[in-house]
Design a protein around this motif. Structure first.
Motif, PDB file in Angstrom:
ATOM      1  N   CYS A 137       0.856  -1.192   0.000  1.00  0.00           N
ATOM      2  CA  CYS A 137       0.000   0.000   0.000  1.00  0.00           C
ATOM      3  C   CYS A 137       0.891   1.240   0.000  1.00  0.00           C
ATOM      4  O   CYS A 137       0.842   2.055   0.921  1.00  0.00           O
ATOM      5  N   TYR A 138       1.712   1.332  -1.016  1.00  0.00           N
ATOM      6  CA  TYR A 138       2.682   2.429  -1.110  1.00  0.00           C
ATOM      7  C   TYR A 138       1.981   3.750  -0.812  1.00  0.00           C
ATOM      8  O   TYR A 138       0.917   4.046  -1.376  1.00  0.00           O
ATOM      9  N   SER A 139       2.577   4.532   0.083  1.00  0.00           N
ATOM     10  CA  SER A 139       1.914   5.765   0.541  1.00  0.00           C
ATOM     11  C   SER A 139       2.825   6.988   0.462  1.00  0.00           C
ATOM     12  O   SER A 139       2.471   8.060   0.942  1.00  0.00           O
ATOM     13  N   GLY A 140       3.989   6.818  -0.164  1.00  0.00           N
ATOM     14  CA  GLY A 140       4.911   7.944  -0.281  1.00  0.00           C
ATOM     15  C   GLY A 140       4.594   8.803  -1.496  1.00  0.00           C
ATOM     16  O   GLY A 140       3.656   8.546  -2.245  1.00  0.00           O
ATOM     17  N   ASP A 141       5.416   9.828  -1.691  1.00  0.00           N
ATOM     18  CA  ASP A 141       5.238  10.709  -2.845  1.00  0.00           C
ATOM     19  C   ASP A 141       6.220  10.318  -3.948  1.00  0.00           C
ATOM     20  O   ASP A 141       6.909   9.297  -3.865  1.00  0.00           O
ATOM     21  N   ALA A 142       6.285  11.160  -4.978  1.00  0.00           N
ATOM     22  CA  ALA A 142       7.159  10.859  -6.113  1.00  0.00           C
ATOM     23  C   ALA A 142       8.635  10.875  -5.706  1.00  0.00           C
ATOM     24  O   ALA A 142       9.431  10.061  -6.194  1.00  0.00           O
ATOM     25  N   GLU A 143       9.013  11.784  -4.810  1.00  0.00           N
ATOM     26  CA  GLU A 143      10.417  11.831  -4.357  1.00  0.00           C
ATOM     27  C   GLU A 143      10.814  10.535  -3.665  1.00  0.00           C
ATOM     28  O   GLU A 143      11.887   9.986  -3.900  1.00  0.00           O
ATOM     29  N   MET A 144       9.922  10.024  -2.797  1.00  0.00           N
ATOM     30  CA  MET A 144      10.211   8.769  -2.117  1.00  0.00           C
ATOM     31  C   MET A 144      10.232   7.609  -3.105  1.00  0.00           C
ATOM     32  O   MET A 144      11.024   6.673  -2.959  1.00  0.00           O
ATOM     33  N   ALA A 145       9.382   7.670  -4.126  1.00  0.00           N
ATOM     34  CA  ALA A 145       9.372   6.612  -5.143  1.00  0.00           C
ATOM     35  C   ALA A 145      10.736   6.524  -5.837  1.00  0.00           C
ATOM     36  O   ALA A 145      11.215   5.438  -6.163  1.00  0.00           O
ATOM     37  N   ASN A 173      -6.522   2.835  -3.041  1.00  0.00           N
ATOM     38  CA  ASN A 173      -6.519   4.269  -2.740  1.00  0.00           C
ATOM     39  C   ASN A 173      -5.838   5.098  -3.826  1.00  0.00           C
ATOM     40  O   ASN A 173      -5.981   6.321  -3.846  1.00  0.00           O
ATOM     41  N   VAL A 174      -5.142   4.452  -4.757  1.00  0.00           N
ATOM     42  CA  VAL A 174      -4.560   5.204  -5.884  1.00  0.00           C
ATOM     43  C   VAL A 174      -5.675   5.776  -6.774  1.00  0.00           C
ATOM     44  O   VAL A 174      -5.450   6.715  -7.537  1.00  0.00           O
ATOM     45  N   THR A 175      -6.890   5.239  -6.620  1.00  0.00           N
ATOM     46  CA  THR A 175      -8.031   5.718  -7.419  1.00  0.00           C
ATOM     47  C   THR A 175      -8.785   6.859  -6.740  1.00  0.00           C
ATOM     48  O   THR A 175      -9.685   7.443  -7.352  1.00  0.00           O
ATOM     49  N   PHE A 176      -8.447   7.171  -5.488  1.00  0.00           N
ATOM     50  CA  PHE A 176      -9.222   8.175  -4.749  1.00  0.00           C
ATOM     51  C   PHE A 176      -8.931   9.574  -5.311  1.00  0.00           C
ATOM     52  O   PHE A 176      -7.815   9.867  -5.737  1.00  0.00           O
ATOM     53  N   LYS A 177      -9.937  10.442  -5.228  1.00  0.00           N
ATOM     54  CA  LYS A 177      -9.802  11.806  -5.768  1.00  0.00           C
ATOM     55  C   LYS A 177      -8.604  12.558  -5.194  1.00  0.00           C
ATOM     56  O   LYS A 177      -7.892  13.252  -5.897  1.00  0.00           O
ATOM     57  N   ASN A 178      -8.388  12.397  -3.879  1.00  0.00           N
ATOM     58  CA  ASN A 178      -7.338  13.180  -3.192  1.00  0.00           C
ATOM     59  C   ASN A 178      -5.959  12.535  -3.293  1.00  0.00           C
ATOM     60  O   ASN A 178      -5.032  12.951  -2.610  1.00  0.00           O
ATOM     61  N   ALA A 179      -5.813  11.505  -4.123  1.00  0.00           N
ATOM     62  CA  ALA A 179      -4.574  10.714  -4.140  1.00  0.00           C
ATOM     63  C   ALA A 179      -3.603  11.136  -5.235  1.00  0.00           C
ATOM     64  O   ALA A 179      -2.815  10.326  -5.718  1.00  0.00           O
ATOM     65  N   GLN A 180      -3.622  12.409  -5.603  1.00  0.00           N
ATOM     66  CA  GLN A 180      -2.715  12.868  -6.658  1.00  0.00           C
ATOM     67  C   GLN A 180      -1.237  12.565  -6.345  1.00  0.00           C
ATOM     68  O   GLN A 180      -0.500  12.155  -7.241  1.00  0.00           O
ATOM     69  N   PRO A 181      -0.766  12.735  -5.081  1.00  0.00           N
ATOM     70  CA  PRO A 181       0.632  12.389  -4.788  1.00  0.00           C
ATOM     71  C   PRO A 181       0.958  10.915  -5.065  1.00  0.00           C
ATOM     72  O   PRO A 181       2.058  10.587  -5.518  1.00  0.00           O
ATOM     73  N   LEU A 182      -0.013  10.026  -4.820  1.00  0.00           N
ATOM     74  CA  LEU A 182       0.208   8.600  -5.112  1.00  0.00           C
ATOM     75  C   LEU A 182       0.319   8.370  -6.610  1.00  0.00           C
ATOM     76  O   LEU A 182       1.170   7.602  -7.072  1.00  0.00           O
ATOM     77  N   ARG A 183      -0.540   9.023  -7.362  1.00  0.00           N
ATOM     78  CA  ARG A 183      -0.485   8.864  -8.833  1.00  0.00           C
ATOM     79  C   ARG A 183       0.810   9.439  -9.387  1.00  0.00           C
ATOM     80  O   ARG A 183       1.398   8.875 -10.322  1.00  0.00           O
TER      81      ARG A 183
END
Length: 291
Positions: free
Chosen positions: A191-199, A214-224
């Motif tokens: 359930c990766y929960s970091g941002d792009a920098e952590m990726a 949760n990658v599909t949730f509206k507020n999950a732009q950092p995950l995407r």
């Protein structure tokens, strides 16, 4: 959404053309039998599941279930929130075991000894979910959580198994402890929960990143954004069922058969076709868990 909808299982998605694995599920917390869940999942192209242990009872169950079903692989561990409950007690009985007395460090050691024995079994492909959770455990539980995490890293390395990480609001400390202990060969951020920098940090270290509903949730732009920069050879998909049901079914119970919903949303972010992403994920999951 009407209240009764919450209890209605979401419909079967269109089957995937390339079969994939659900890299992280909790069949023991879902309605119905294991056989029903596996049959329903296989009908839409989810032909393998990784059943994840969170406590001693759940880890034993995961090992037994994997032994009984060729398409199920097990992981065993004390969840990051379980370790403080063992050491400090659980007066509210929040976990599945009900109210518990404090057991101290000796109780944690005894539980870890049993996890170590289970980790030696051939059908157990990983040690986890372990890690750190600063959302549910307060400062008083951090020492137990960290000691448990370090012990699980050692167990994973000694048995040559994947390490499955639960990281909730604890990114920096999780990465630091992995550096200090020396990470196992295969590490999965569930359930990766970091941002792009952590990726980018995870990618440089060769850590797998498993994305959930949760990658599909509206507020999950950092995950995407993280998924967009994650190398395709390090991406997995999971349900974490019965939790984190993907949109548009958020709020209903999740199950492995809903993997196609999340995978299709991921394909749109990665700019890969659905089949190309599924092909990569199938190979990645087998590599991560050594099956």
């Amino acid at each position: 959404m009407a209240p009764q909808d919450k209890n209605t299982p979401p419909p079967l998605p269109e089957p995937l053309r390339v079969a994939v694995a659900d890299s992280h599920t909790h069949l023991d917390m879902q309605e119905g039998t294991v056989e029903e869940a596996l049959t329903k999942a296989a009908s839409v192209g989810v032909t393998t599941v990784v059943q994840v242990g969170c406590d001693l009872a759940g880890s034993r169950w995961a090992a037994e279930t994997a032994a009984a079903h060729d398409c199920v692989h097990a992981t065993v561990a004390l969840h990051p929130n379980e370790a403080p409950r063992i050491v400090l007690g659980d007066p509210d009985g929040w976990s599945r075991q009900g109210a518990r007395e404090p057991g101290g460090d000796s109780a944690l050691d005894a539980a870890l000894t049993e996890i170590d024995k289970l980790a030696a079994l051939p059908q157990v492909r990983g040690v986890g979910e372990t890690g750190l959770d600063y959302f549910r455990t307060g400062p008083e539980g951090m020492a137990a959580q960290e000691a448990s995490f370090r012990a699980h890293i050692e167990i994973a390395k000694r048995h040559g198994k994947a390490l499955v990480i639960h990281d909730r609001e604890a990114h920096d400390d999780v990465l630091r402890i992995l550096r200090e202990e020396g990470a196992p060969d295969r590490v999965v951020f569930h359930c990766y929960s970091g941002d792009a920098e952590m990726a980018k940090i995870c990618a440089a270290a060769g850590y797998f990143m498993s994305f959930a509903g949760n990658v599909t949730f509206k507020n999950a732009q950092p995950l995407r954004a993280a998924l967009a920069v994650a190398p395709p050879e390090l991406v997995l998909v999971e349900t974490d069922a019965p939790f984190l049901t993907p949109a548009p079914y958020r709020g209903r119970a999740n199950a492995p058969y809903l993997i196609p919903v999340t995978l299709r949303a991921m394909a749109e972010v990665t700019a890969l076709t659905e089949d190309a992403l599924a092909t990569a994920i199938a190979a990645n999951t087998a590599r991560a868990f050594g099956y």
